[in-house]
Design an enzyme around this catalytic site. Structure first.
Site, mmCIF file in Angstrom:
data_model
loop_
_atom_site.group_PDB
_atom_site.id
_atom_site.type_symbol
_atom_site.label_atom_id
_atom_site.label_comp_id
_atom_site.label_asym_id
_atom_site.label_seq_id
_atom_site.Cartn_x
_atom_site.Cartn_y
_atom_site.Cartn_z
ATOM 1 N N TRP A 1 0.803 -1.222 0.000
ATOM 2 C CA TRP A 1 0.000 0.000 0.000
ATOM 3 C C TRP A 1 0.836 1.272 0.000
ATOM 4 C CZ3 TRP A 1 1.911 2.333 4.195
ATOM 5 C CH2 TRP A 1 2.413 1.528 5.214
ATOM 6 N N ASN A 2 2.155 1.190 0.233
ATOM 7 C CA ASN A 2 2.886 2.441 0.472
ATOM 8 C C ASN A 2 3.158 3.251 -0.792
ATOM 9 O OD1 ASN A 2 4.808 0.608 -0.350
ATOM 10 N ND2 ASN A 2 6.357 1.257 1.122
ATOM 11 N N LYS B 1 -2.708 -8.129 -7.781
ATOM 12 C CA LYS B 1 -3.503 -8.032 -6.546
ATOM 13 C C LYS B 1 -2.901 -6.912 -5.703
ATOM 14 C CE LYS B 1 -3.231 -9.531 -2.370
ATOM 15 N NZ LYS B 1 -3.823 -8.397 -1.627
ATOM 16 N N PRO B 2 -3.575 -5.749 -5.668
ATOM 17 C CA PRO B 2 -3.043 -4.660 -4.844
ATOM 18 C C PRO B 2 -3.349 -4.904 -3.366
ATOM 19 C CG PRO B 2 -5.100 -3.974 -5.857
ATOM 20 C CD PRO B 2 -4.825 -5.387 -6.342
ATOM 21 N N ALA B 3 -2.736 -4.126 -2.500
ATOM 22 C CA ALA B 3 -3.027 -4.222 -1.067
ATOM 23 C C ALA B 3 -4.470 -3.783 -0.815
ATOM 24 C CB ALA B 3 -2.066 -3.342 -0.280
ATOM 25 N N GLY C 1 6.679 -6.250 -0.777
ATOM 26 C CA GLY C 1 6.021 -6.254 0.531
ATOM 27 C C GLY C 1 7.011 -6.660 1.605
ATOM 28 N N SER C 2 6.485 -7.170 2.684
ATOM 29 C CA SER C 2 7.336 -7.488 3.830
ATOM 30 C C SER C 2 8.177 -8.747 3.570
ATOM 31 C CB SER C 2 6.462 -7.707 5.061
ATOM 32 O OG SER C 2 5.604 -8.802 4.830
ATOM 33 N N GLU D 1 10.794 -7.827 -3.818
ATOM 34 C CA GLU D 1 11.280 -6.525 -3.308
ATOM 35 C C GLU D 1 10.752 -6.412 -1.885
ATOM 36 O OE1 GLU D 1 13.322 -4.661 -4.901
ATOM 37 O OE2 GLU D 1 13.196 -5.543 -6.882
ATOM 38 N N LEU D 2 11.626 -6.624 -0.916
ATOM 39 C CA LEU D 2 11.149 -6.822 0.468
ATOM 40 C C LEU D 2 11.567 -5.672 1.389
ATOM 41 C CD1 LEU D 2 11.927 -10.651 0.531
ATOM 42 C CD2 LEU D 2 9.841 -9.487 -0.214
ATOM 43 N N CYS E 1 10.419 1.408 2.046
ATOM 44 C CA CYS E 1 11.406 0.344 2.293
ATOM 45 C C CYS E 1 12.824 0.884 2.333
ATOM 46 C CB CYS E 1 11.277 -0.710 1.199
ATOM 47 S SG CYS E 1 11.346 0.017 -0.447
ATOM 48 N N GLU F 1 12.111 -2.673 10.933
ATOM 49 C CA GLU F 1 11.699 -1.514 10.129
ATOM 50 C C GLU F 1 10.778 -0.626 10.949
ATOM 51 O OE1 GLU F 1 9.913 -3.474 6.595
ATOM 52 O OE2 GLU F 1 10.864 -1.855 5.494
ATOM 53 N N GLU G 1 14.195 -4.303 -10.144
ATOM 54 C CA GLU G 1 13.203 -3.594 -10.954
ATOM 55 C C GLU G 1 13.881 -2.347 -11.504
ATOM 56 O OE1 GLU G 1 9.865 -3.046 -8.263
ATOM 57 O OE2 GLU G 1 9.103 -5.038 -8.731
HETATM 58 P P1 NAP Z 1 2.778 -7.079 3.301
HETATM 59 O O1 NAP Z 1 1.997 -7.218 4.549
HETATM 60 O O2 NAP Z 1 3.856 -8.051 3.045
HETATM 61 O O3 NAP Z 1 1.721 -7.098 2.114
HETATM 62 C C1 NAP Z 1 2.096 -6.887 0.768
HETATM 63 C C2 NAP Z 1 1.067 -7.523 -0.139
HETATM 64 O O4 NAP Z 1 1.108 -8.931 0.053
HETATM 65 C C3 NAP Z 1 -0.376 -7.100 0.156
HETATM 66 O O5 NAP Z 1 -1.070 -7.019 -1.064
HETATM 67 C C4 NAP Z 1 -0.883 -8.254 1.004
HETATM 68 O O6 NAP Z 1 -2.279 -8.406 1.004
HETATM 69 C C5 NAP Z 1 -0.207 -9.414 0.291
HETATM 70 N N1 NAP Z 1 -0.159 -10.651 1.073
HETATM 71 C C6 NAP Z 1 0.005 -10.806 2.399
HETATM 72 N N2 NAP Z 1 -0.022 -12.116 2.724
HETATM 73 C C7 NAP Z 1 -0.190 -12.794 1.570
HETATM 74 C C8 NAP Z 1 -0.305 -14.174 1.237
HETATM 75 N N3 NAP Z 1 -0.253 -15.115 2.168
HETATM 76 N N4 NAP Z 1 -0.485 -14.507 -0.054
HETATM 77 C C9 NAP Z 1 -0.548 -13.564 -1.015
HETATM 78 N N5 NAP Z 1 -0.468 -12.240 -0.759
HETATM 79 C C10 NAP Z 1 -0.284 -11.861 0.516
HETATM 80 O O7 NAP Z 1 3.461 -5.640 3.196
HETATM 81 P P2 NAP Z 1 2.804 -4.209 3.392
HETATM 82 O O8 NAP Z 1 2.548 -3.998 4.833
HETATM 83 O O9 NAP Z 1 1.666 -4.011 2.438
HETATM 84 O O10 NAP Z 1 3.999 -3.268 2.883
HETATM 85 C C11 NAP Z 1 5.042 -2.891 3.683
HETATM 86 C C12 NAP Z 1 6.282 -3.725 3.407
HETATM 87 O O11 NAP Z 1 6.631 -3.647 2.020
HETATM 88 C C13 NAP Z 1 7.503 -3.229 4.141
HETATM 89 O O12 NAP Z 1 8.206 -4.303 4.683
HETATM 90 C C14 NAP Z 1 8.317 -2.540 3.048
HETATM 91 O O13 NAP Z 1 9.687 -2.453 3.337
HETATM 92 C C15 NAP Z 1 8.018 -3.394 1.882
HETATM 93 N N6 NAP Z 1 8.302 -2.678 0.623
HETATM 94 C C16 NAP Z 1 9.399 -3.041 -0.102
HETATM 95 C C17 NAP Z 1 9.718 -2.341 -1.273
HETATM 96 C C18 NAP Z 1 10.916 -2.714 -2.101
HETATM 97 O O14 NAP Z 1 11.009 -2.251 -3.241
HETATM 98 N N7 NAP Z 1 11.841 -3.517 -1.596
HETATM 99 C C19 NAP Z 1 8.900 -1.288 -1.699
HETATM 100 C C20 NAP Z 1 7.788 -0.959 -0.926
HETATM 101 C C21 NAP Z 1 7.494 -1.674 0.232
HETATM 102 P P3 NAP Z 1 -3.098 -8.397 2.420
HETATM 103 O O15 NAP Z 1 -2.770 -7.086 3.045
HETATM 104 O O16 NAP Z 1 -4.491 -8.595 2.015
HETATM 105 O O17 NAP Z 1 -2.590 -9.511 3.277
#
Ligand code: NAP
Length: 489
Positions: free
Chosen positions: A158-159, A182-184, A235-236, A257-258, A291, A390, A467
């Site tokens: 979502w960020n 699939k967006p957040a 994501g995380s 990308e975590l 991130c 984080e 990316e």
């Molecule tokens: P997240 O909780 O990992 O969620 C990311 C996405 O994954 C959401 O769409 C989420 O949907 C989905 N998801 C969660 N569990 C899943 C599963 N079991 N199967 C399939 N999809 C699943 O992360 P966030 O809180 O949205 O974002 C913050 C994190 O992203 C931070 O750790 C940040 O550092 C990281 N990030 C990294 C980068 C990079 O380029 N390295 C860039 C931006 C953000 P639901 O919410 O519905 O579970």
């Protein structure tokens, strides 16, 4: 004013799913909130596992046609999408601010940043090519082909509601893949508006699909379906590991990308004004919810007091408020749980010996949304939880260290390895330290590292793959080798 009333093009306000070139809606839905005031913006269709299967079947059909289009045609459609995004950049910015909270000017900046990946990838489409190879057998010929990986599941956070989508979608589409996004659940409206613009750009049916819903239902289908050949995830780290395990069953390609734990290093020869301005810029972008946000500001002891004084002056002027108010420098955090998490990290840091120099408390009661005060902490130990995880909030935390060797050792003492920042005017230090720091990206005297033409990604538990640039497109291709025997024999 409702969100659709704020848009110049109300048709960009979508709440269904975009599958196989058609908009659909279902009986099940989930609410989307504005974190600045907790009001409901929309109810968005939850497609469930069956919807995810339909989207993947549509993407499989779309792939058949798209992978055979000429790269020049793919370039044309991508550039049309790019033009439409530029045309409706104000509307896309409005949707981002409404559902994610960041200030409107920053949201429009994200749209421009995200669109740049489309322009770059479009032009890169025609540069995806194989090579002719020398082979040992007399008269034989060998060559390589670069072909699209296939159907790609894109799962985004979502960020950055727009840019995390375009950074995957554009290179995948340029390479000839079809995608299911699939967006957040916090930020589906921007994703759905991007789908509407993709529809107008003319991607063939099934090439571009966006579905929303509960990750527990959609996730296993998106990772487990045999037609899906790649998972592009931002994501995380925790969820990244889970998806990688799921991908292992089908030996699917992953691009991950975590999370990060970025050190921002200020050496004793640094320009301290530039370093303080750099921290303020990198730390408070997206309210600290990025991130690559500086997580540990590591300052060489001799200049630490002078640096902290400058940083405190900067942070004192950072104003939190509604992203639609032009006076706001940062918006709210994504939800109240995020505020509670950041507050708990700050409280435990204070209990562990850090001093609060500015802020240090939620602003939810004063501002009526999920706000946290821009905060500066000084003097923490590297063992504190706030140094190890984080922060993902507007909290700058300063640590002191003695020399180059110790600073590099402390900076690398984390499972993460996404971005690092180094402020120094000593070119010898630049070479020594950038080579020693275990990070995928390093900004030297530069607080912003990402752009469409450069590789974005991490090492260690911050991810796999890149990316951006030519590397971003290459991720979505397979290398095939062909040997033709005895042409002259
Ligand atoms: P997240 O909780 O990992 O969620 C990311 C996405 O994954 C959401 O769409 C989420 O949907 C989905 N998801 C969660 N569990 C899943 C599963 N079991 N199967 C399939 N999809 C699943 O992360 P966030 O809180 O949205 O974002 C913050 C994190 O992203 C931070 O750790 C940040 O550092 C990281 N990030 C990294 C980068 C990079 O380029 N390295 C860039 C931006 C953000 P639901 O919410 O519905 O579970």
């Amino acid at each position: 004013m409702t969100i659709s009333e704020r848009l110049t093009e109300p048709a960009l306000f979508k709440t269904g799913a975009y599958i196989g070139g058609k908009w659909t809606s279902g009986d099940k839905s989930f609410p989307v909130y504005n974190p600045a005031n907790r009001q409901t913006l929309a109810d968005v269709t939850d497609v469930g596992a069956e919807g995810a299967k339909t989207a993947i079947a549509a993407a499989s059909e779309g792939l058949k046609r798209w992978k055979k289009t000429s790269p020049f045609e793919r370039c044309r459609v991508l550039l049309k999408w790019y033009d439409l995004i530029q045309r409706y950049s104000d509307d896309l910015g409005t949707l981002i601010t409404a559902e994610m909270g960041k200030p409107l000017r920053e949201a429009k900046g994200e749209v421009a940043y995200g669109a740049a990946f489309i322009e770059w990838s479009a032009q890169e489409a025609a540069r995806v090519h194989g090579e002719t190879l020398p082979v040992a057998a007399p008269g034989a010929r060998g060559w390589t082909l670069r072909q699209p990986v296939g159907v790609v599941s894109c799962i985004t956070p979502w960020n950055f509601p727009a840019a995390m989508i375009t950074r995957k979608a554009a290179p995948a589409l340029a390479a000839g893949c079809s995608i299911v996004i699939k967006p957040a659940p916090e930020t589906p409206l921007t994703a759905l508006a991007l789908a509407e613009l993709a529809d107008r750009a003319g991607f063939p049916a099934g090439v571009f699909n966006v579905i929303c819903g509960d990750a527990q239902d959609l996730g296993p289908v998106m990772t487990g379906s045999p037609e899906v050949r790649m998972i592009g995830f931002t994501g995380s780290t925790e969820v990244g590991k889970l998806l990688m395990r799921q991908a292992a069953d089908g030996i699917k390609r992953v691009s991950l990308e975590l999370g990060g734990n970025a050190p921002f290093i200020v050496m004793d020869d640094a320009d301290l004004d530039a370093a303080a301005a750099g921290v303020a810029q990198a730390k408070f972008r997206s309210g600290g919810q990025t991130c690559v946000s500086p997580n540990r500001i590591i300052v060489q002891e001799g200049v630490a007091d002078a640096f902290v004084g400058r940083l405190q002056a900067k942070i004192a002027s950072v104003k939190a408020g509604d992203g639609f108010d032009s006076a706001s420098d940062i918006g709210p955090l994504i939800h109240d749980e995020a505020v509670d998490r950041v507050d708990a990290l700050v409280k435990s840091a204070v209990a562990g010996g850090a001093k609060v120099l500015t802020g240090g408390q939620p602003l939810a009661d004063e501002l009526g949304g999920s706000f946290y005060a821009p905060t500066l902490l000084d003097g923490g130990s590297f063992d504190l939880e706030i140094a190890r995880s984080e922060i993902f909030g507007p909290v700058a935390s300063v640590y002191r260290a003695s020399d180059e060797t110790q600073i590099v050792q402390l900076a690398n003492d984390t499972p993460y390895g996404l971005a690092a920042y180094l402020y120094t005017r000593d070119i010898g230090r630049v070479h020594r330290m950038t080579e020693e720091l275990d990070y995928g990206m390093i900004g030297v005297n530069a607080p912003m590292v990402g752009s469409a033409s450069t590789p974005f990604g991490g090492v260690k538990e911050s991810g796999i793959g890149r990316e951006g640039g030519k590397w971003g497109v290459e991720e979505f291709t397979e290398l095939k080798y062909v040997l033709l025997a005895g042409v002259n024999g």
